[in-house]
Design an enzyme around this catalytic site. Structure first.
Site, mmCIF file in Angstrom:
data_model
loop_
_atom_site.group_PDB
_atom_site.id
_atom_site.type_symbol
_atom_site.label_atom_id
_atom_site.label_comp_id
_atom_site.label_asym_id
_atom_site.label_seq_id
_atom_site.Cartn_x
_atom_site.Cartn_y
_atom_site.Cartn_z
ATOM 1 N N LYS A 207 0.835 -1.192 0.000
ATOM 2 C CA LYS A 207 0.000 0.000 0.000
ATOM 3 C C LYS A 207 0.881 1.258 0.000
ATOM 4 O O LYS A 207 0.702 2.141 -0.812
ATOM 5 C CB LYS A 207 -0.907 -0.042 1.241
ATOM 6 C CG LYS A 207 -1.967 1.023 1.282
ATOM 7 C CD LYS A 207 -2.975 0.712 2.389
ATOM 8 C CE LYS A 207 -3.938 1.868 2.579
ATOM 9 N NZ LYS A 207 -4.941 1.590 3.613
ATOM 10 N N GLU A 213 10.234 -4.947 4.810
ATOM 11 C CA GLU A 213 10.366 -6.336 4.357
ATOM 12 C C GLU A 213 10.098 -6.437 2.851
ATOM 13 O O GLU A 213 10.841 -7.080 2.109
ATOM 14 C CB GLU A 213 9.360 -7.242 5.080
ATOM 15 C CG GLU A 213 9.588 -7.390 6.575
ATOM 16 C CD GLU A 213 8.804 -6.373 7.387
ATOM 17 O OE1 GLU A 213 8.590 -5.225 6.915
ATOM 18 O OE2 GLU A 213 8.406 -6.717 8.518
ATOM 19 N N GLY A 268 -5.353 -2.493 4.652
ATOM 20 C CA GLY A 268 -4.504 -3.598 4.177
ATOM 21 C C GLY A 268 -5.169 -4.949 4.354
ATOM 22 O O GLY A 268 -5.229 -5.762 3.432
ATOM 23 N N ARG A 269 -5.714 -5.201 5.545
ATOM 24 C CA ARG A 269 -6.271 -6.537 5.827
ATOM 25 C C ARG A 269 -7.630 -6.765 5.164
ATOM 26 O O ARG A 269 -8.206 -7.834 5.292
ATOM 27 C CB ARG A 269 -6.334 -6.786 7.336
ATOM 28 C CG ARG A 269 -7.130 -5.761 8.121
ATOM 29 C CD ARG A 269 -6.894 -5.948 9.620
ATOM 30 N NE ARG A 269 -7.415 -4.853 10.417
ATOM 31 C CZ ARG A 269 -6.787 -3.711 10.646
ATOM 32 N NH1 ARG A 269 -5.607 -3.484 10.082
ATOM 33 N NH2 ARG A 269 -7.313 -2.785 11.418
ATOM 34 N N GLU A 354 -5.796 -7.913 14.369
ATOM 35 C CA GLU A 354 -5.302 -6.569 14.064
ATOM 36 C C GLU A 354 -6.448 -5.559 14.186
ATOM 37 O O GLU A 354 -6.235 -4.408 14.535
ATOM 38 C CB GLU A 354 -4.725 -6.552 12.647
ATOM 39 C CG GLU A 354 -3.578 -5.575 12.476
ATOM 40 C CD GLU A 354 -2.844 -5.796 11.162
ATOM 41 O OE1 GLU A 354 -1.783 -6.435 11.188
ATOM 42 O OE2 GLU A 354 -3.327 -5.345 10.114
ATOM 43 N N HIS A 385 -5.351 -34.597 16.111
ATOM 44 C CA HIS A 385 -4.238 -35.400 16.611
ATOM 45 C C HIS A 385 -3.216 -34.520 17.303
ATOM 46 O O HIS A 385 -2.081 -34.944 17.518
ATOM 47 C CB HIS A 385 -3.594 -36.169 15.453
ATOM 48 C CG HIS A 385 -4.569 -37.110 14.812
ATOM 49 N ND1 HIS A 385 -4.625 -38.442 15.141
ATOM 50 C CD2 HIS A 385 -5.564 -36.895 13.920
ATOM 51 C CE1 HIS A 385 -5.605 -39.020 14.445
ATOM 52 N NE2 HIS A 385 -6.194 -38.094 13.701
ATOM 53 N N LYS A 510 7.137 -1.395 12.664
ATOM 54 C CA LYS A 510 7.867 -0.858 11.507
ATOM 55 C C LYS A 510 8.931 0.144 11.981
ATOM 56 O O LYS A 510 10.041 0.177 11.474
ATOM 57 C CB LYS A 510 6.899 -0.196 10.514
ATOM 58 C CG LYS A 510 5.971 -1.203 9.778
ATOM 59 C CD LYS A 510 5.039 -0.558 8.746
ATOM 60 C CE LYS A 510 4.132 -1.598 8.068
ATOM 61 N NZ LYS A 510 3.221 -1.095 7.064
HETATM 62 C C1 G6Q Z 1 -3.147 -4.395 7.473
HETATM 63 C C2 G6Q Z 1 -1.934 -3.848 8.031
HETATM 64 C C3 G6Q Z 1 -0.668 -4.522 7.604
HETATM 65 C C4 G6Q Z 1 -0.190 -4.123 6.216
HETATM 66 C C5 G6Q Z 1 1.254 -4.557 6.057
HETATM 67 C C6 G6Q Z 1 1.800 -4.239 4.690
HETATM 68 O O1 G6Q Z 1 -4.247 -3.981 7.688
HETATM 69 O O2 G6Q Z 1 -1.904 -2.491 7.843
HETATM 70 O O3 G6Q Z 1 -0.746 -5.913 7.668
HETATM 71 O O4 G6Q Z 1 -0.998 -4.677 5.245
HETATM 72 O O5 G6Q Z 1 2.017 -3.946 7.051
HETATM 73 O O6 G6Q Z 1 1.706 -2.882 4.433
HETATM 74 P P1 G6Q Z 1 1.932 -2.345 2.971
HETATM 75 O O7 G6Q Z 1 0.909 -2.924 2.080
HETATM 76 O O8 G6Q Z 1 1.796 -0.853 3.066
HETATM 77 O O9 G6Q Z 1 3.306 -2.771 2.563
#
Ligand code: G6Q
Length: 544
Positions: A207, A213, A268-269, A354, A385, A510
């Site tokens: 985003k 990462e 994001g989620r 989250e 199991h 972050k």
């Molecule tokens: C989701 C969070 C988080 C996010 C990641 C990746 O709701 O905000 O999981 O999606 O940290 O972020 P970017 O898409 O900005 O790299």
């Protein structure tokens, strides 16, 4: 005392809990009421939701439903669907529902109807995915794409990974898909070992397009690619971006023409419904991606228009609150009896934890009640199991969601009935338990003398569960299931009066990692942290 715990509705539920719930026996309730299943089950298209195996009497739900009024749920729901700024800490609307809106109704963010740009982006995804899937999109050596690598993390990874795993039977068998998320180089390397640069398409999904990462993995992937490709001009044939941030995409070296857009009002989620779902569209085709959207829309309409006493996500949410806040259950487990849903629990873990892992309410006050549960689980029958022992006989209450398809995508003899017999037997056993009498009847005379053995074999039962049974795991059904859980999370957040749409804990992570990174760049002794962190940093420097 908070407004919630001080409310008449909350107090009435507490009293009901004290008076009747503690001694309630599900087994007895089933015996005395042959209509219990009919009374406590609902359906949405091909999905049956049975919630009769819960610790509820005829009085419980009406009392819990009071919380929807206390929270003004109707108003909060309309505020979300109509684009109000309900994510107040980040000043954003929350409109993943617009991404799957199948109606002709406009959806406004401020003065702008966002539907035209949602449709434009879907059209762009269609053209691109068809181009790649037809083999007409060529890599630098003139060959078609055979491998897709999605580089992203969190919300830019988990949705695509979960859905492509779930919908594998709909995928083109000659197209491989990989998801790289962890900054541990082992993750990227394991994928690079399997692919060829001239037939691979990298999707960089982020985003903000500066997540540590993702950018580290994307840069390493680009470097690896350029070691093989004839020159930087080949990048545009092998790298596409999904982001809200055009400048960062261009700075990374991706042609804006190869950028798929989404917007601030997509969390994001909740982003798999947006261009972040490009990996899904490429893997199973755009028609199937649109089926997924339609399934989610079915659940949106159900949630928005169905009376709350027949509303699946509302009931899921209320039952969750019942256990979380009154029985003090700390966790909730997701148990799909469908191996293709192996990532479903991981996905919901983020979606739920989250969103509702918060201690501050919408007014900035500390809450005096528990918020989101710990979400965990694994596909059945594997979990049986492993950890089911604790659910059956441990000291903790673990509400469970069982999910299964009536039809498998595959046809090996015996497997599916065996799977389903387990899926049916477990919630039944959790509900019924096993009495001393039943245990003794199964043991021989000698064993019956062993009181410890007898006691160990007794199951108290009365363990609550919900059961989802659906015809088949089609894209449409999957879309509905995901959206039902999303709305469950929303309803719980609305009742707990928290902002389910920010994620300050993720932001903290972050920042923290970035502050320690420079300290690792030399061998100097570090002393600026607590003694444990200092000790670990200095030990790392010696050991590395
Ligand atoms: C989701 C969070 C988080 C996010 C990641 C990746 O709701 O905000 O999981 O999606 O940290 O972020 P970017 O898409 O900005 O790299």
């Amino acid at each position: 005392m908070s407004k919630l715990t001080n409310s008449a509705e909350w107090k009435a539920i507490s009293q009901h809990y004290r008076n009747s719930a503690v001694n309630f026996s599900m087994k007895e309730a089933f015996k005395s009421d042959p209509e219990r299943f009919n009374k406590f089950s609902l359906s949405l298209n091909d999905i049956l939701f049975d919630y009769s195996k819960n610790l509820i009497t005829d009085e419980t739900l009406p009392l819990l439903l009071g919380l929807t009024q206390q929270a003004d749920l109707k108003k909060k729901t309309e505020a979300m669907f109509s684009g109000e700024i309900i994510n107040t800490t980040e000043s954003r609307a929350v409109l993943h529902t617009a991404l799957r809106n199948q109606s002709d109704e406009p959806v406004y963010v401020g003065d702008e109807d966002v539907m035209p740009k949602v449709r434009r982006e879907l059209e762009k995804m269609r053209k691109f995915s068809e181009f790649v899937r037809s083999g007409n999109w060529k890599g630098y050596s003139g060959k078609s794409i055979t491998d897709i690598v999605n580089i992203g993390i969190g919300g830019s990874d988990l949705g695509g990974k979960m859905v492509t795993t779930a919908l594998k039977p709909y995928a083109r068998p000659d197209l491989n898909i990989y998801f790289v998320s962890n900054v541990d180089q082992a993750d990227l390397i394991a994928t690079l070992e399997k692919i060829n640069p001239d037939t691979t398409l990298f999707i960089i999904a982020s985003k903000v397009f500066n997540t540590q990462e993702t950018m580290t993995n994307a840069n390493s992937a680009k470097r690896w690619f350029l070691q093989h490709a004839p020159g930087p001009s080949a990048i545009k044939k092998h790298f596409v971006a999904i982001s809200t941030h055009r400048t960062n995409v261009v700075n990374f070296g991706i042609d804006p023409y190869n950028m798929f857009e989404f917007w601030n009002w997509v969390g994001g989620r909740f982003s798999l419904w947006s261009a972040v779902g490009l990996s899904i569209a490429l893997y199973v085709g755009m028609d199937n991606f649109e089926e997924l959207l339609k399934g989610a829309y079915d659940a949106d309409v159900h949630f928005r228009t169905t009376e709350y006493d027949k509303n699946i996500p509302v009931i899921m949410a209320l039952l969750g609150i019942w256990y979380n806040n009154f029985f003090e259950a700390e966790t909730h487990t997701i148990l799909p009896y469908d191996n293709s849903l192996s990532q479903f629990g991981n996905y919901l873990q983020q979606g739920d934890m989250e969103s509702n892992g918060k201690t501050i309410d919408r007014n900035g006050q500390a809450v005096d009640y528990h918020t989101g549960p710990i979400i965990w689980g694994q596909p059945g029958t594997n979990g049986q199991h492993a950890f089911y022992q604790l659910i059956h006989q441990g000291t903790k209450l673990v509400p469970c969601d069982f999910l299964a398809p009536a039809q498998s995508h595959y046809d090996l003899p015996n497997h599916h009935d065996i799977l389903i017999s387990n899926y049916l037997a477990q919630p039944e056993a959790m509900m019924k338990g096993k009495t001393e009498e039943e245990v003794r009847a199964d043991l021989d005379a000698d064993q019956n003398k062993n009181d410890v053995l007898v006691a160990s074999k007794i199951f108290k039962g009365n363990k609550p569960s919900n059961t989802f049974l659906f015809r088949k795991l089609t894209p449409r059904t999957l879309g509905s299931l995901i959206a039902l859980y999303e709305h469950k999370i929303f309803v719980q957040g609305a009742i707990w009066n928290i902002n389910s749409f920010d994620q300050m804990g993720v932001e903290l992570g972050k920042v923290l990692a970035k502050s320690i990174l420079p300290e690792l760049s030399n061998d100097q002794i570090i002393s600026g942290h607590d003694s444990s962190t200092n000790g670990l940093i200095n030990a790392y420097k010696k050991l590395r």
